[in-house]
Design an enzyme around this catalytic site. Structure first.
Site, PDB file in Angstrom:
ATOM      1  N   CYS A   1      63.641 104.156 -32.596  1.00  0.00           N
ATOM      2  CA  CYS A   1      63.518 102.787 -33.112  1.00  0.00           C
ATOM      3  C   CYS A   1      63.815 102.772 -34.617  1.00  0.00           C
ATOM      4  CB  CYS A   1      62.114 102.254 -32.845  1.00  0.00           C
ATOM      5  SG  CYS A   1      60.862 102.852 -34.003  1.00  0.00           S
TER       6      CYS A   1
ATOM      7  N   CYS B   1      55.145 106.065 -32.436  1.00  0.00           N
ATOM      8  CA  CYS B   1      56.193 106.597 -31.560  1.00  0.00           C
ATOM      9  C   CYS B   1      56.113 108.123 -31.500  1.00  0.00           C
ATOM     10  CB  CYS B   1      57.570 106.227 -32.083  1.00  0.00           C
ATOM     11  SG  CYS B   1      57.935 104.469 -32.036  1.00  0.00           S
TER      12      CYS B   1
ATOM     13  N   GLU C   1      49.437 104.925 -28.319  1.00  0.00           N
ATOM     14  CA  GLU C   1      49.267 103.483 -28.506  1.00  0.00           C
ATOM     15  C   GLU C   1      47.832 103.121 -28.855  1.00  0.00           C
ATOM     16  OE1 GLU C   1      51.005 101.613 -25.029  1.00  0.00           O
ATOM     17  OE2 GLU C   1      53.028 102.210 -25.674  1.00  0.00           O
TER      18      GLU C   1
ATOM     19  N   CYS D   1      61.386 104.731 -36.908  1.00  0.00           N
ATOM     20  CA  CYS D   1      61.582 106.186 -36.762  1.00  0.00           C
ATOM     21  C   CYS D   1      62.871 106.631 -37.445  1.00  0.00           C
ATOM     22  CB  CYS D   1      61.572 106.581 -35.292  1.00  0.00           C
ATOM     23  SG  CYS D   1      59.922 106.498 -34.576  1.00  0.00           S
TER      24      CYS D   1
ATOM     25  N   GLU E   1      58.424 110.262 -31.828  1.00  0.00           N
ATOM     26  CA  GLU E   1      59.221 110.928 -32.874  1.00  0.00           C
ATOM     27  C   GLU E   1      58.414 111.098 -34.152  1.00  0.00           C
ATOM     28  OE1 GLU E   1      60.108 108.415 -30.950  1.00  0.00           O
ATOM     29  OE2 GLU E   1      62.257 108.388 -30.519  1.00  0.00           O
TER      30      GLU E   1
ATOM     31  N   ASN F   1      54.119 109.412 -27.693  1.00  0.00           N
ATOM     32  CA  ASN F   1      53.660 108.146 -28.274  1.00  0.00           C
ATOM     33  C   ASN F   1      52.175 107.917 -28.012  1.00  0.00           C
ATOM     34  OD1 ASN F   1      54.601 107.782 -25.579  1.00  0.00           O
ATOM     35  ND2 ASN F   1      54.781 105.584 -25.864  1.00  0.00           N
TER      36      ASN F   1
HETATM   37  N1  THU Z   1      58.558 104.525 -28.317  1.00  0.00           N
HETATM   38  C1  THU Z   1      58.662 105.816 -28.742  1.00  0.00           C
HETATM   39  O1  THU Z   1      57.679 106.552 -28.763  1.00  0.00           O
HETATM   40  N2  THU Z   1      59.879 106.259 -29.118  1.00  0.00           N
HETATM   41  C2  THU Z   1      61.036 105.550 -29.045  1.00  0.00           C
HETATM   42  O2  THU Z   1      62.094 106.061 -29.382  1.00  0.00           O
HETATM   43  C3  THU Z   1      61.005 104.153 -28.570  1.00  0.00           C
HETATM   44  C4  THU Z   1      59.667 103.601 -28.286  1.00  0.00           C
HETATM   45  C5  THU Z   1      57.256 104.053 -27.826  1.00  0.00           C
HETATM   46  C6  THU Z   1      56.563 103.027 -28.671  1.00  0.00           C
HETATM   47  C7  THU Z   1      55.669 102.366 -27.637  1.00  0.00           C
HETATM   48  O3  THU Z   1      54.482 103.147 -27.481  1.00  0.00           O
HETATM   49  C8  THU Z   1      56.458 102.460 -26.344  1.00  0.00           C
HETATM   50  O4  THU Z   1      57.411 103.485 -26.560  1.00  0.00           O
HETATM   51  C9  THU Z   1      57.155 101.192 -25.956  1.00  0.00           C
HETATM   52  O5  THU Z   1      57.893 100.669 -26.996  1.00  0.00           O
END
Ligand code: THU
Length: 170
Positions: A121, A82, A73, A124, A84, A71
């Site tokens: 999520c 994310c 940000e 995704c 994925e 991920n």
């Molecule tokens: N996140 C992911 O990368 N994958 C997931 O399956 C759930 C959430 C990330 C998004 C954000 O950067 C952090 O986790 C918190 O939500």
């Protein structure tokens, strides 16, 4: 007056799907264990200074290539991606015609225990559904924390029943 709970629908549909639960990574077949271990390591590559929730995703393509994502940000929170979707974009860019056969996802955090699987999520799930449709191949998911049980799901689209798909636009 009939209330909602007693209302008899003309027809009732049910969605369900089976997935496998392994007690720990040690119970997994070798190839899946390898991918989940890689996903655990790839959490190190996350850029997650805002959530402190680092997610790693690793995919094995049908040709054997391994691709990873984590991920990423941003100070403008909705810009964040994310793990994925970073993985899907990377695989699609490097190997546009080669389906991802299996994707493993793991995570770690300073704030919460990583002792159970997380699942993708909503955004995704939508992206995974269209990826599977596009490459015409199911993607197996391996979901697990740094410790604890592991879920194995045979196709990512199972996570998105009644999906809105590209079919609707044709
Ligand atoms: N996140 C992911 O990368 N994958 C997931 O399956 C759930 C959430 C990330 C998004 C954000 O950067 C952090 O986790 C918190 O939500």
């Amino acid at each position: 007056m009939r209330d909602f709970l007693t209302f008899q629908a003309m027809k009732e549909n049910k969605f369900e799907f089976n997935y496998k639960v392994f007690e720990s990574i040690d119970e997994l077949p070798e190839d899946l264990r390898f991918l989940l271990n890689e996903a655990r390591q790839v959490t190190e590559n996350a850029y997650a200074p805002y959530s402190n929730f680092q997610v790693g995703a690793v995919g094995r393509l049908v040709n054997g290539e391994i691709v990873s994502g984590s991920n990423q940000e941003n100070a403008s929170f909705p810009v964040g991606l994310c793990a994925e979707r970073v993985l899907l974009a990377t695989a699609s860019s490097l190997f546009p015609k080669i389906p991802i056969r299996t994707m493993a996802v793991s995570y770690k955090s300073e704030n919460v225990k990583s002792d159970h699987p997380i699942s993708p999520c909503g955004i995704c799930r939508q992206t995974l559904q269209e990826y599977e449709e596009r490459v015409e191949h199911p993607m197996q998911l391996i979901l697990g924390g740094m410790t604890g049980p592991v879920y194995v799901i045979d196709s990512a689209s199972r996570l998105l029943p009644l999906a809105f798909t590209s079919e609707e636009l044709r």
